[in-house]
Design a protein around this motif. Structure first.
Motif, mmCIF file in Angstrom:
data_model
loop_
_atom_site.group_PDB
_atom_site.id
_atom_site.type_symbol
_atom_site.label_atom_id
_atom_site.label_comp_id
_atom_site.label_asym_id
_atom_site.label_seq_id
_atom_site.Cartn_x
_atom_site.Cartn_y
_atom_site.Cartn_z
ATOM 1 N N GLY A 81 21.592 22.200 -18.845
ATOM 2 C CA GLY A 81 22.220 23.511 -18.824
ATOM 3 C C GLY A 81 22.929 23.776 -20.133
ATOM 4 N N ARG A 82 23.190 25.050 -20.377
ATOM 5 C CA ARG A 82 23.914 25.430 -21.592
ATOM 6 C C ARG A 82 25.110 26.287 -21.244
ATOM 7 N NH1 ARG A 82 19.370 27.807 -25.475
ATOM 8 N NH2 ARG A 82 17.662 26.811 -24.478
ATOM 9 N N PRO A 83 26.209 25.835 -20.816
ATOM 10 C CA PRO A 83 26.588 24.463 -20.517
ATOM 11 C C PRO A 83 26.259 24.049 -19.086
ATOM 12 C CG PRO A 83 28.516 25.838 -20.336
ATOM 13 C CD PRO A 83 27.375 26.730 -20.766
ATOM 14 N N LEU A 84 26.059 25.017 -18.160
ATOM 15 C CA LEU A 84 25.784 24.686 -16.760
ATOM 16 C C LEU A 84 24.422 25.224 -16.350
ATOM 17 C CD1 LEU A 84 29.216 25.693 -15.179
ATOM 18 C CD2 LEU A 84 28.456 23.409 -15.773
ATOM 19 N N LEU A 85 23.822 24.539 -15.370
ATOM 20 C CA LEU A 85 22.607 25.065 -14.763
ATOM 21 C C LEU A 85 22.973 26.153 -13.764
ATOM 22 C CD1 LEU A 85 20.644 21.766 -14.066
ATOM 23 C CD2 LEU A 85 20.030 23.527 -15.699
ATOM 24 N N ASP A 86 22.025 27.021 -13.480
ATOM 25 C CA ASP A 86 22.238 28.092 -12.515
ATOM 26 C C ASP A 86 22.520 27.481 -11.146
ATOM 27 O OD1 ASP A 86 22.322 30.524 -11.252
ATOM 28 O OD2 ASP A 86 20.143 30.719 -11.106
ATOM 29 N N ARG A 87 23.553 27.973 -10.487
ATOM 30 C CA ARG A 87 23.934 27.385 -9.192
ATOM 31 C C ARG A 87 22.900 27.648 -8.106
ATOM 32 N NH1 ARG A 87 29.238 30.606 -7.520
ATOM 33 N NH2 ARG A 87 29.520 30.707 -9.730
ATOM 34 N N ASN A 88 22.006 28.623 -8.309
ATOM 35 C CA ASN A 88 20.954 28.881 -7.336
ATOM 36 C C ASN A 88 19.685 28.078 -7.617
ATOM 37 O OD1 ASN A 88 22.474 30.826 -5.922
ATOM 38 N ND2 ASN A 88 22.041 32.296 -7.546
ATOM 39 N N LEU A 89 19.660 27.318 -8.712
ATOM 40 C CA LEU A 89 18.492 26.516 -9.043
ATOM 41 C C LEU A 89 18.539 25.146 -8.382
ATOM 42 C CD1 LEU A 89 15.905 26.033 -10.729
ATOM 43 C CD2 LEU A 89 17.392 25.239 -12.567
ATOM 44 N N PHE A 129 34.131 10.443 -2.466
ATOM 45 C CA PHE A 129 33.010 11.290 -2.070
ATOM 46 C C PHE A 129 31.712 10.486 -2.039
ATOM 47 C CE2 PHE A 129 35.922 14.343 -4.079
ATOM 48 C CZ PHE A 129 35.993 15.299 -3.087
ATOM 49 N N ARG A 130 30.789 10.930 -1.190
ATOM 50 C CA ARG A 130 29.430 10.384 -1.173
ATOM 51 C C ARG A 130 28.457 11.541 -1.384
ATOM 52 N NH1 ARG A 130 28.901 7.600 3.602
ATOM 53 N NH2 ARG A 130 28.456 9.535 4.671
ATOM 54 N N ILE A 131 27.475 11.361 -2.256
ATOM 55 C CA ILE A 131 26.465 12.378 -2.521
ATOM 56 C C ILE A 131 25.412 12.301 -1.429
ATOM 57 C CG2 ILE A 131 24.731 13.205 -4.144
ATOM 58 C CD1 ILE A 131 27.538 13.568 -5.170
ATOM 59 N N ASN A 132 25.233 13.400 -0.698
ATOM 60 C CA ASN A 132 24.248 13.431 0.377
ATOM 61 C C ASN A 132 22.880 13.877 -0.104
ATOM 62 O OD1 ASN A 132 26.027 12.590 2.299
ATOM 63 N ND2 ASN A 132 26.472 14.630 3.071
ATOM 64 N N ARG A 133 22.850 14.910 -0.947
ATOM 65 C CA ARG A 133 21.559 15.508 -1.275
ATOM 66 C C ARG A 133 21.604 16.148 -2.652
ATOM 67 N NH1 ARG A 133 18.954 20.730 0.024
ATOM 68 N NH2 ARG A 133 20.970 21.479 0.724
ATOM 69 N N ILE A 134 20.518 15.941 -3.403
ATOM 70 C CA ILE A 134 20.274 16.656 -4.657
ATOM 71 C C ILE A 134 18.882 17.253 -4.523
ATOM 72 C CG2 ILE A 134 20.018 16.481 -7.155
ATOM 73 C CD1 ILE A 134 21.794 13.993 -7.048
ATOM 74 N N SER A 135 18.785 18.584 -4.612
ATOM 75 C CA SER A 135 17.482 19.218 -4.404
ATOM 76 C C SER A 135 17.389 20.500 -5.216
ATOM 77 C CB SER A 135 17.257 19.525 -2.926
ATOM 78 O OG SER A 135 18.216 20.458 -2.480
#
Length: 154
Positions: A81-89, A129-135
């Motif tokens: 991202g520049r600086p962040l990726l789109d939150r809907n992506l 925290f625990r990461i449940n999902r990255i999609s």
């Protein structure tokens, strides 16, 4: 794409189509993400457990969505991202599994010339925290569904 020669444009279109097919077929394997949370950047994958040195207003077991994603990738590609990726992506979901205090840090102050000794014990609130999902939510260069777009006022 602007400013590219025809050969460079063809190469970029090939790369874009390859990444889009992997996203559509979900054949990218295990994803990693670089997130920004609490003035820190962390590289996380699904199932990772990490500790933050702040108190967050979430209940134990509550799921949260981490929206400040700096990068996401797999073995074949990485999206920056520049600086962040789109939150809907991309979606990174986590769950709060523990809220606790750190071990005591001892702060000792003294002065040689006068009999002054002062002890202080400091503890910092921590959240685990625990990461449940990255999609992925959609393909690259596709416009998001207007119903899913979140508008925020800064």
């Amino acid at each position: 794409m602007k400013g590219l020669t025809p050969e460079e444009s063809k190469i970029s279109q090939d790369i874009l189509s390859t990444v889009n097919t992997q996203i559509a077929e979900e054949s990218y394997g295990r994803l990693f993400a670089v997130i920004h949370l609490g003035f820190q950047q962390r590289r996380v994958t699904q199932g990772d457990i990490f500790q933050q040195k702040f108190t967050y207003h979430v209940a134990l077991g509550q799921k949260i969505r981490l929206e400040k994603v700096l990068a996401v990738g797999s073995t074949d590609f990485t999206l920056l991202g520049r600086p962040l990726l789109d939150r809907n992506l991309v979606t990174v979901e986590a769950v709060c599994i523990e809220k606790t205090m750190s071990y005591p840090h001892i702060i000792f102050r003294h002065m040689k010339q006068i009999p002054y000794r002062h002890y202080r014990f400091n503890r910092i609130a921590e959240t685990v925290f625990r990461i449940n999902r990255i999609s992925f939510n959609r393909k690259l260069n596709d416009l998001p569904d207007p119903a899913q777009v979140v508008h925020t006022i800064h």
